[in-house]
Design a protein around this motif. Structure first.
Motif, PDB file in Angstrom:
ATOM      1  N   VAL B  54      11.155  -0.616   2.678  1.00  0.00           N
ATOM      2  CA  VAL B  54      12.475  -0.832   3.282  1.00  0.00           C
ATOM      3  C   VAL B  54      12.990  -2.275   3.147  1.00  0.00           C
ATOM      4  N   PRO B  55      12.185  -3.298   3.511  1.00  0.00           N
ATOM      5  CA  PRO B  55      12.756  -4.655   3.475  1.00  0.00           C
ATOM      6  C   PRO B  55      13.311  -5.057   2.106  1.00  0.00           C
ATOM      7  N   SER B  56      12.571  -4.754   1.030  1.00  0.00           N
ATOM      8  CA  SER B  56      13.056  -5.145  -0.303  1.00  0.00           C
ATOM      9  C   SER B  56      14.316  -4.389  -0.688  1.00  0.00           C
ATOM     10  N   LEU B  57      14.434  -3.148  -0.234  1.00  0.00           N
ATOM     11  CA  LEU B  57      15.628  -2.373  -0.582  1.00  0.00           C
ATOM     12  C   LEU B  57      16.846  -2.837   0.221  1.00  0.00           C
ATOM     13  N   VAL B  58      16.685  -3.035   1.529  1.00  0.00           N
ATOM     14  CA  VAL B  58      17.870  -3.412   2.315  1.00  0.00           C
ATOM     15  C   VAL B  58      18.332  -4.833   2.024  1.00  0.00           C
ATOM     16  N   ALA B  59      17.455  -5.660   1.501  1.00  0.00           N
ATOM     17  CA  ALA B  59      17.895  -7.004   1.097  1.00  0.00           C
ATOM     18  C   ALA B  59      19.059  -6.876   0.131  1.00  0.00           C
ATOM     19  N   ARG B  60      19.060  -5.787  -0.650  1.00  0.00           N
ATOM     20  CA  ARG B  60      20.080  -5.594  -1.691  1.00  0.00           C
ATOM     21  C   ARG B  60      21.441  -5.205  -1.126  1.00  0.00           C
ATOM     22  N   VAL B  61      21.554  -5.065   0.179  1.00  0.00           N
ATOM     23  CA  VAL B  61      22.863  -4.773   0.763  1.00  0.00           C
ATOM     24  C   VAL B  61      23.836  -5.898   0.441  1.00  0.00           C
ATOM     25  N   CYS B  62      23.356  -7.127   0.482  1.00  0.00           N
ATOM     26  CA  CYS B  62      24.275  -8.251   0.342  1.00  0.00           C
ATOM     27  C   CYS B  62      23.689  -9.403  -0.446  1.00  0.00           C
ATOM     28  N   GLY B  63      24.445  -9.869  -1.424  1.00  0.00           N
ATOM     29  CA  GLY B  63      24.011 -10.997  -2.243  1.00  0.00           C
ATOM     30  C   GLY B  63      24.222 -12.325  -1.558  1.00  0.00           C
ATOM     31  N   CYS B  65      23.850 -12.645   2.202  1.00  0.00           N
ATOM     32  CA  CYS B  65      22.945 -12.749   3.342  1.00  0.00           C
ATOM     33  C   CYS B  65      21.777 -11.792   3.204  1.00  0.00           C
ATOM     34  N   SER B  66      21.211 -11.696   2.003  1.00  0.00           N
ATOM     35  CA  SER B  66      20.098 -10.769   1.785  1.00  0.00           C
ATOM     36  C   SER B  66      18.916 -11.118   2.682  1.00  0.00           C
ATOM     37  N   TYR B  67      18.718 -12.402   2.941  1.00  0.00           N
ATOM     38  CA  TYR B  67      17.594 -12.792   3.787  1.00  0.00           C
ATOM     39  C   TYR B  67      17.770 -12.245   5.204  1.00  0.00           C
ATOM     40  N   ALA B  68      18.979 -12.273   5.724  1.00  0.00           N
ATOM     41  CA  ALA B  68      19.231 -11.754   7.068  1.00  0.00           C
ATOM     42  C   ALA B  68      18.922 -10.255   7.136  1.00  0.00           C
ATOM     43  N   HIS B  69      19.325  -9.501   6.107  1.00  0.00           N
ATOM     44  CA  HIS B  69      19.037  -8.066   6.104  1.00  0.00           C
ATOM     45  C   HIS B  69      17.530  -7.823   6.025  1.00  0.00           C
ATOM     46  N   ARG B  70      16.885  -8.585   5.162  1.00  0.00           N
ATOM     47  CA  ARG B  70      15.435  -8.426   5.022  1.00  0.00           C
ATOM     48  C   ARG B  70      14.743  -8.739   6.355  1.00  0.00           C
ATOM     49  N   LEU B  71      15.140  -9.847   6.959  1.00  0.00           N
ATOM     50  CA  LEU B  71      14.519 -10.267   8.221  1.00  0.00           C
ATOM     51  C   LEU B  71      14.787  -9.245   9.329  1.00  0.00           C
ATOM     52  N   MET B 147      16.140 -24.400   0.268  1.00  0.00           N
ATOM     53  CA  MET B 147      15.289 -24.062   1.414  1.00  0.00           C
ATOM     54  C   MET B 147      14.883 -22.598   1.379  1.00  0.00           C
ATOM     55  N   GLU B 148      15.865 -21.718   1.146  1.00  0.00           N
ATOM     56  CA  GLU B 148      15.545 -20.291   1.150  1.00  0.00           C
ATOM     57  C   GLU B 148      14.602 -19.953   0.002  1.00  0.00           C
ATOM     58  N   GLU B 149      14.894 -20.528  -1.154  1.00  0.00           N
ATOM     59  CA  GLU B 149      14.058 -20.253  -2.316  1.00  0.00           C
ATOM     60  C   GLU B 149      12.661 -20.850  -2.140  1.00  0.00           C
ATOM     61  N   GLY B 150      12.610 -22.070  -1.646  1.00  0.00           N
ATOM     62  CA  GLY B 150      11.327 -22.755  -1.481  1.00  0.00           C
ATOM     63  C   GLY B 150      10.420 -22.058  -0.478  1.00  0.00           C
ATOM     64  N   ILE B 151      10.995 -21.487   0.557  1.00  0.00           N
ATOM     65  CA  ILE B 151      10.180 -20.880   1.611  1.00  0.00           C
ATOM     66  C   ILE B 151      10.040 -19.375   1.406  1.00  0.00           C
ATOM     67  N   VAL B 155      16.520 -16.661  -4.279  1.00  0.00           N
ATOM     68  CA  VAL B 155      17.886 -16.515  -3.762  1.00  0.00           C
ATOM     69  C   VAL B 155      18.726 -15.781  -4.787  1.00  0.00           C
ATOM     70  N   PRO B 156      19.456 -14.748  -4.484  1.00  0.00           N
ATOM     71  CA  PRO B 156      19.263 -13.919  -3.285  1.00  0.00           C
ATOM     72  C   PRO B 156      18.066 -12.987  -3.454  1.00  0.00           C
ATOM     73  N   HIS B 157      17.903 -12.046  -2.552  1.00  0.00           N
ATOM     74  CA  HIS B 157      16.853 -11.021  -2.574  1.00  0.00           C
ATOM     75  C   HIS B 157      15.444 -11.596  -2.620  1.00  0.00           C
ATOM     76  N   PRO B 158      15.083 -12.370  -1.603  1.00  0.00           N
ATOM     77  CA  PRO B 158      13.758 -12.984  -1.576  1.00  0.00           C
ATOM     78  C   PRO B 158      12.651 -11.961  -1.314  1.00  0.00           C
ATOM     79  N   PRO B 159      11.425 -12.237  -1.793  1.00  0.00           N
ATOM     80  CA  PRO B 159      10.302 -11.321  -1.560  1.00  0.00           C
ATOM     81  C   PRO B 159       9.674 -11.465  -0.161  1.00  0.00           C
ATOM     82  N   ASN B 160      10.106 -12.402   0.637  1.00  0.00           N
ATOM     83  CA  ASN B 160       9.586 -12.617   1.985  1.00  0.00           C
ATOM     84  C   ASN B 160      10.710 -12.577   2.997  1.00  0.00           C
TER      85      ASN B 160
END
Lengths: 236, 409
Positions: B54-63, B65-71, B147-151, B155-160
């Motif tokens: 689920v997290p990796s798929l819902v990240a794709r909702v938005c280019g 704020c993908s991190y917010a969806h994933r989180l 920051m998003e990429e480093g942690i 960007v977008p669609h991070p694996p974490n």
């Protein structure tokens, strides 16, 4: 990037457009950041949906199109863009293979090539910045890059990762997925879910058999292959 | 005399939105704000899938704020299953979050909003004519991405992150690099408030709204919590996230709503800046959203510096992500995405397969208010030319930073 011009002295004009998508590939291009300004020396960005007022230039040297076609408006827009552009690049997995979208009651979300001629396919969810640079660099010379034909597995080995498929019997699609991402997800201890679409000449059915031999139900393996690329099994 | 305004594309908003305004008389004005993005059908797509997908798929909702969806998905799953992430994980998640917020706010401020006030053309021509603003916008956006990429990894669609943890911790060197970038650009964020305080937004129609946001944990300003706060003073549990819509009330979510509710919790420098700003709260002036975003930029940067120092002091450890044992549960979380309240609500069966999904992005919460605000603006400015009115209505909508990508989930 050195300043480059057409033989007739004009800058190369590009347009960046988005159909049904998340905007992530247009964002990836903008994320080239400082290089983004350097681009301005060689290119005239005549349209850019994500960052600019709406523009529909009458003539473009190249159009970068993100997103899949899911409704009439997408299709009309794509047809118009194709008519104005000498070269059309499918930017990202949605444009290339349909991407992460569900089937609808209406027409299926479809890749661009089902409606118009696509001159180059740049997969990725999102597209990789280094690959975008390669495409733009080639366009400057009136050319297109060589199609990537290395799998995610190939790059994963270079990263010296433990094989998730072999060692952990995990559902990993690295063997049949186009590389270019340096196996990012495996580097982060996830597995490859095929977001960059099918590798040239990959054998999808054989991948399903391989996953089955690792204990994965055939249905799940098939669905997994089709998550980012509808019709994957027919494509290969 | 009746007239109709049609805006086929509200340019410089995220994704494709359109607006139709029918003005029959000063009293009879009909507004229709439409999302023209094609629908992707995430709810259908997710049903039957395993919770780990689920997290990796819902990240794709938005280019954006993908991190917010994933989180949001990860936090929902953790709460559903009773998993508790480590302190290091929580610190890293928050740090990546601030990266996303900095990128999102600076993109809205400099790329989508500012060009109009400096001559009307898009960001590219603005950056050419006003390189100082162009560079500042790019610098801040770049910092957020770094920051998003480093942690979080990309960007977008991070694996974490992943349910239960964070798969890979950054090197201390990476954190030091980010620390240096943050310090270097703190002034850029402060100057942002100055820039946006000086713009002339024109007359602003007043529309009443209640503010609504996730009530941050503890005593700090923030984006994660367990309940909603409302400007009436009420606290509302997460599972009543639909109540406000059922009641037909107009709410505002987003940076200005958060500031209205929690300005007393800001970090010192952000608080100082807020006091000096020409911003009297409570305010529902849509253009004050720009000031709220500028203040949040400073807050996020200060908070990130604290997070980095805390992480470095504790030392970075390699942690194993706990195994996830599925149970038949409802998994619900709300977080504050950069543009406001974001709800992810799932039901899983005992095998961990999704049976039900609801995702409510900020743009949906804000929709009735934005429409009302547009109606009011059309009423006040009805004497103006079509061109002037169109431009003003677009400015109002743009100020809320609606994301039509998130809206076409």
């Amino acid at each position: 990037m050195r300043e480059e011009r057409h033989r007739d002295g004009r800058k190369i004009t590009i347009g960046v457009f988005g159909l049904t998508s998340c905007g992530g590939d247009q964002m990836a291009l903008f994320n080239c950041e400082d290089e983004f300004f350097t681009l301005g020396r060689s290119f005239e960005i005549a349209a850019y949906d994500l960052v600019d007022v709406e523009r529909q230039p009458a003539e473009l040297d190249a159009a970068l199109v993100e997103g899949a076609v899911t409704h009439e408006e997408d299709r009309d827009r794509l047809t118009r863009i194709r008519k104005t552009a000498k070269v059309l690049v499918a930017m990202g997995t949605c444009a290339a293979y349909g991407g992460v979208m569900a089937r609808h009651p209406g027409p299926d979300p479809s890749p661009l090539k089902e409606f118009v001629q696509v001159d180059f396919t740049l997969p990725g969810c999102p597209v990789e910045r280094h690959e975008l640079r390669r495409v733009l660099g080639s366009l400057v010379h009136g050319d297109l890059p060589v199609v990537e034909d290395k799998s995610v597995c190939f790059e994963c080995k270079l990263q010296e990762n433990t094989c998730a498929l072999k060692e952990k019997k995990a559902l990993c699609l690295g063997p049949v997925t186009t590389g270019g991402c340096s196996a990012l997800c495996v580097n982060y201890r996830l597995t490859c879910r095929g977001c960059r679409g099918p590798l040239v000449d990959a054998n999808g059915e054989s991948m399903v058999n391989l996953l089955q031999s690792k204990g994965w139900p055939r249905e799940e393996a098939r669905r997994s292959l089709e998550t980012f690329a509808r019709g994957w099994l027919k494509l290969s | 005399m009746s007239r109709t305004l049609r805006i086929e594309r509200i340019d410089r908003t995220r994704g494709h939105g359109a607006l139709t305004v029918d003005i029959n008389s000063g009293r009879d004005i009909r507004v229709s704000l439409q999302n023209r993005q094609g629908v992707r059908g995430f709810a259908n797509l997710l049903v039957g899938r395993h919770l780990e997908e689920v997290p990796s798929l819902v990240a794709r909702v938005c280019g954006n704020c993908s991190y917010a969806h994933r989180l949001a998905a990860v936090v929902a799953i953790e709460r559903g299953l009773g998993l508790r992430p480590s302190r290091q994980t929580r610190l890293l998640r928050e740090l990546a979050y601030h990266g996303q917020l900095i990128a999102s706010h600076s993109f809205h401020l400099y790329v989508l909003a500012l060009p109009h006030y400096l001559g009307g053309e898009g960001f590219l021509s603005m950056a050419e004519r006003f390189p100082e603003h162009g560079e500042r916008g790019i610098n801040l956006h770049c910092l957020g991405n770094q920051m998003e990429e480093g942690i979080a990894g990309r960007v977008p669609h991070p694996p974490n992150p992943v349910p239960g943890g964070f798969t890979r911790a950054p090197d201390p060197e990476e954190l030091l690099k980010l620390r240096w970038s943050l310090q270097r650009h703190l002034r850029d964020a402060e100057k942002t408030l100055l820039t946006f305080s000086r713009l002339d937004y024109g007359p602003v129609p007043g529309v009443d709204a209640e503010f609504w946001a996730v009530k941050p944990k503890g005593r700090s300003y923030g984006y994660l919590g367990f309940d909603f706060s409302e400007s009436s003073g009420r606290t509302i549990p997460f599972d009543q996230y639909e109540q406000i819509q059922k009641d037909g009330r107009q709410v505002q979510v987003g940076p200005l709503a958060r500031l209205n509710l929690f300005s007393s919790r800001l970090t010192p420098r952000a608080k100082e800046l807020f006091k000096r700003a020409d911003l009297k709260l409570p305010s529902a002036n849509p253009f004050h959203n720009y000031l709220a975003e500028s203040i949040e930029l400073v807050f996020s940067m200060e908070r990130s510096l604290w997070l980095i120092d805390t992480l470095l002091k504790r030392g970075i450890h390699s942690e194993k992500t706990p195994a996830v044992r599925p149970k038949a549960r409802r998994a619900l979380a709300a977080i504050e995405a950069p543009q406001g309240t974001l709800v992810h609500d799932y039901e899983f069966d005992e095998a961990g397969l999704v049976s039900k999904v609801r995702i409510i992005p900020p743009v949906v919460y804000n929709q009735p208010l934005v429409a009302a605000q547009v109606r009011e603006a059309a009423r006040v400015a009805t004497a103006g030319s079509d061109e002037g009115l169109t431009s003003f209505l677009k400015q109002i909508i743009r100020a809320y930073d609606p994301c039509f990508y998130c809206g076409s989930v």
